[in-house]
Design a protein around this motif. Structure first.
Motif, short mmCIF file in Angstrom:
data_model
loop_
_atom_site.label_atom_id
_atom_site.label_comp_id
_atom_site.label_asym_id
_atom_site.label_seq_id
_atom_site.Cartn_x
_atom_site.Cartn_y
_atom_site.Cartn_z
N ALA A 86 2.08 3.14 -9.48
CA ALA A 86 0.99 3.59 -8.82
C ALA A 86 -0.22 3.11 -9.59
CB ALA A 86 1.00 5.20 -8.97
N GLU A 87 -0.30 2.88 -10.93
CA GLU A 87 -1.41 2.42 -11.48
C GLU A 87 -1.34 0.90 -11.98
OE1 GLU A 87 -4.16 3.98 -12.73
OE2 GLU A 87 -3.90 5.88 -12.07
N ILE A 103 0.67 -1.38 -0.08
CA ILE A 103 0.08 0.07 -0.15
C ILE A 103 0.80 1.15 0.12
CG2 ILE A 103 -1.64 1.50 1.47
CD1 ILE A 103 -2.88 -1.44 2.31
N SER A 151 8.96 2.04 1.58
CA SER A 151 8.08 0.92 1.99
C SER A 151 8.85 -0.01 2.55
CB SER A 151 7.89 0.16 0.36
OG SER A 151 7.29 -1.00 0.63
N GLU A 204 2.51 1.73 -3.71
CA GLU A 204 1.45 2.11 -4.50
C GLU A 204 0.95 3.71 -4.28
OE1 GLU A 204 -3.06 1.07 -5.94
OE2 GLU A 204 -2.37 -0.34 -4.42
N HIS A 205 0.98 3.96 -3.06
CA HIS A 205 0.40 5.45 -2.91
C HIS A 205 1.50 6.60 -2.76
CE1 HIS A 205 -3.68 4.81 -2.07
NE2 HIS A 205 -3.30 3.18 -1.67
N SER A 206 2.87 6.05 -2.75
CA SER A 206 3.92 7.02 -3.00
C SER A 206 4.74 7.07 -4.04
CB SER A 206 4.88 6.68 -1.53
OG SER A 206 5.44 5.36 -1.80
N CYS A 264 0.46 -1.33 -10.63
CA CYS A 264 0.96 -2.00 -9.44
C CYS A 264 1.75 -3.11 -9.66
CB CYS A 264 -0.26 -2.65 -8.67
SG CYS A 264 -1.23 -1.30 -7.78
#
Length: 576
Positions: free
Chosen positions: A39-40, A27, A191, A30-32, A42
């Motif tokens: 991000a899209e 997570i 991460s 993906e979000h950073s 994955c």
């Protein structure tokens, strides 16, 4: 409670907590991340290994990357040994030394507690460009790995929690978008830090010995369960052969030969008979071939087996040196995590289905889709895009139709298709259509998923398109009487002229208004199509998955404007 009960409870809680930590890593990544690939789509994976490099947890991401994490850590340990300190961070991508292919870069963070090295957190992610002679680093005409990008052996990237700038500069200078690459490295490092923080919190709650025992017991328990499942397979040798279209140079197909030998609780996957290494970039690293073999066998053995080192250690793999699955340096191999990793899994499925039917799926689609690159007229900045929207579909298995619109077997649906609108914001193109394709699903009692129709138009004044993949000549296989899925097809429309693309070709120069039109393959079917429930065939016609003609000629179901013609259907199916 007695000590044994305490141990069981602690093991369950600690291992589930480690699994949740890898999920949180995903997570955070993906979000950073800056790159749309992270991000899209994955296109990454996260895992945790113990101090010896054994895989402990891998719950976030795509299997062909996550499983490879242990190989990267073991390569790091071989090189650095005791020269690993708290505050270090390492980087790796070399497929000849712990990596799977060059675009997948691993960031490895050792986790110390009270001065003792206990774990490694690992994030592996596909980067949009890592150098080489073609932007995007997929070069179908590469004949050496040196043409595919920068090779990074296990290398220290940070010391005392500070970036070693010279190392970072050396890597990013060899790529076309150093700012994005740097940003994504930082996302991976972040991460890993999430994992380190959470693991240290866990170690503060439990003792080091309690956590270590829980991990060791889990690995032993997983090994015992895996060997028990292997022993339930009838002893024997089960063999299958599949083919890759070509390597981009030769016209002849390239053979993958697999035999799976089961003797008691031992299982060997043997690639003897597989074709020698080839000139093109479909050669496969030892890491990728070994991981793909483990993924296939564990699917067959059962989803309740934890995907950790205890399970993968039960699967022996023979990869003949100089073959497609274990080439001599400096053979190119960028495509290997798609093709032939997916074909390796599928060939093992076909072999194991001979031992016990109903556990594995029919053939999945093979990836085929271009990368495209140039200067974005909106920003005047260089871009590299990938057609992640050109996914096909999965194969059927006993009891289940194939899943539509998903990633290849090697990714098990882990790679996501980007949102069309956000994809258009990120890259200078417009989507023309994106829909399911009728009569492409492999027929069967359980049918495969549909293929897709996808097209986009480029509006940069100048750009380049590189098509890569497979599945133009060989369709996804059917099982137990199920029929094959459909073939891939790609068309490049240049100045209004349609040009059928090969699956592996040199970059094509594109101008404003040029189009790429793709038909991706449907998955293979499982079982006799004449046994498919009549109502399901009718629903497939109504949903435009198949035509009335296919319903009648393939499935033996007659459908009129008024509905199902049961009398004619009984005659067609021979049940009257």
């Amino acid at each position: 409670m007695n000590q044994r009960t305490d141990d069981i409870i602690n093991r369950a809680v600690i291992i589930n907590r480690l699994d949740s930590i890898t999920g949180e890593m995903g997570i955070a990544l993906e979000h950073s991340a800056h790159s749309p690939i992270f991000a899209e789509a994955c296109d990454f994976a996260c895992c945790i290994c113990d101090q010896d490099g054994e895989l402990v947890s891998q719950i976030s991401g795509i299997p062909i990357l996550a499983t490879a994490g242990a190989f990267s850590v073991k390569a790091l340990l071989r090189k650095y040994g005791s020269r690993i300190d708290d505050g270090d961070v390492f980087i790796i991508n070399d497929p000849y030394d712990g990596g799977n292919h060059l675009p997948d870069i691993g960031i490895i963070t050792p986790i110390f507690y009270d001065g003792e090295l206990l774990f490694f957190s690992v994030s592996r992610a596909h980067h949009g460009d890592i150098g080489g002679s073609t932007a995007g680093s997929y070069n179908p005409k590469a004949t050496e790995i040196f043409q595919e990008g920068i090779r990074i052996p296990p290398t220290k990237l940070m010391k005392n929690n500070e970036m070693i700038q010279d190392v970072l500069d050396l890597i990013t200078l060899n790529t076309r978008n150093p700012e994005m690459l740097t940003s994504d490295f930082l996302a991976q490092i972040g991460s890993n830090r999430v994992a380190a923080k959470r693991i240290k919190e866990m170690l503060a709650t439990y003792s080091v010995e309690t956590v270590r025992k829980a991990v060791q017991d889990t690995l032993k328990q997983t090994e015992a369960l895996t060997r028990k499942r292997i022993a339930e397979i009838p002893d024997g040798t089960y063999a299958a052969v599949d083919y890759i279209d070509d390597d981009g140079f030769q016209e002849e197909p390239v053979k993958i030969a697999v035999s799976v030998t089961v003797t008691g609780d031992h299982l060997l996957v043997d690639f003897a008979g597989t074709d020698p290494q080839v000139k093109g970039f479909i050669n496969t690293s030892v890491v990728t071939a070994t991981c793909a073999s483990g993924i296939a066998v564990l699917w067959f053995l059962g989803k309740d087996i934890p995907r950790n080192g205890g399970a993968f250690g039960c699967i022996d793999v023979n990869l003949p040196k100089g073959s497609l699955v274990n080439p001599y340096e400096p053979a190119p191999m960028t495509l290997c995590t798609l093709t032939p990793a997916s074909e390796i899994i599928g060939t093992i499925f076909q072999a194991l289905d001979q031992a016990i039917s109903g556990r594995v799926a029919a053939g999945y689609h093979r990836y085929l889709g271009p990368s495209y690159y140039g200067v974005d007229p909106r920003t005047n900045r260089y871009y590299v895009g990938f057609s992640f929207c050109s996914l096909g579909s999965g194969g059927a298995m006993q009891g289940h139709d194939g899943n539509p619109y998903m990633a290849t077997l090697s990714n098990f649906g882990g790679v996501k298709a980007p949102n069309i609108e956000s994809n258009e914001v990120q890259y200078p193109h417009i989507t023309l259509y994106h829909e399911m394709d009728t009569d492409t699903a492999g027929a069967g009692e359980y049918r495969g998923g549909c293929g897709m129709k996808y097209a986009f138009e480029l509006y940069a004044e100048q750009s380049d398109v590189v098509n890569f993949g497979d599945g133009i000549k060989f369709a996804p296989y059917g099982l137990r009487g199920g029929q094959q899925g459909s073939l891939n097809r790609g068309v490049f429309v240049h100045d209004g002229q349609e040009i059928v693309m090969a699956s592996k070709e040199n970059p094509r120069h594109a101008v404003k208004g040029d189009r790429v039109c793709l038909n991706t393959s449907g998955g293979g079917g499982w079982g006799d199509p004449l046994k498919r429930p009549i109502e399901k065939v009718y629903e497939d016609v109504r949903d435009e998955i198949i035509t009335k003609q296919t319903a009648e000629t393939v499935y033996g179901v007659a459908i009129t404007a008024a509905g199902i013609d049961f009398e004619k259907t009984e005659k067609l199916r021979g049940t009257k």
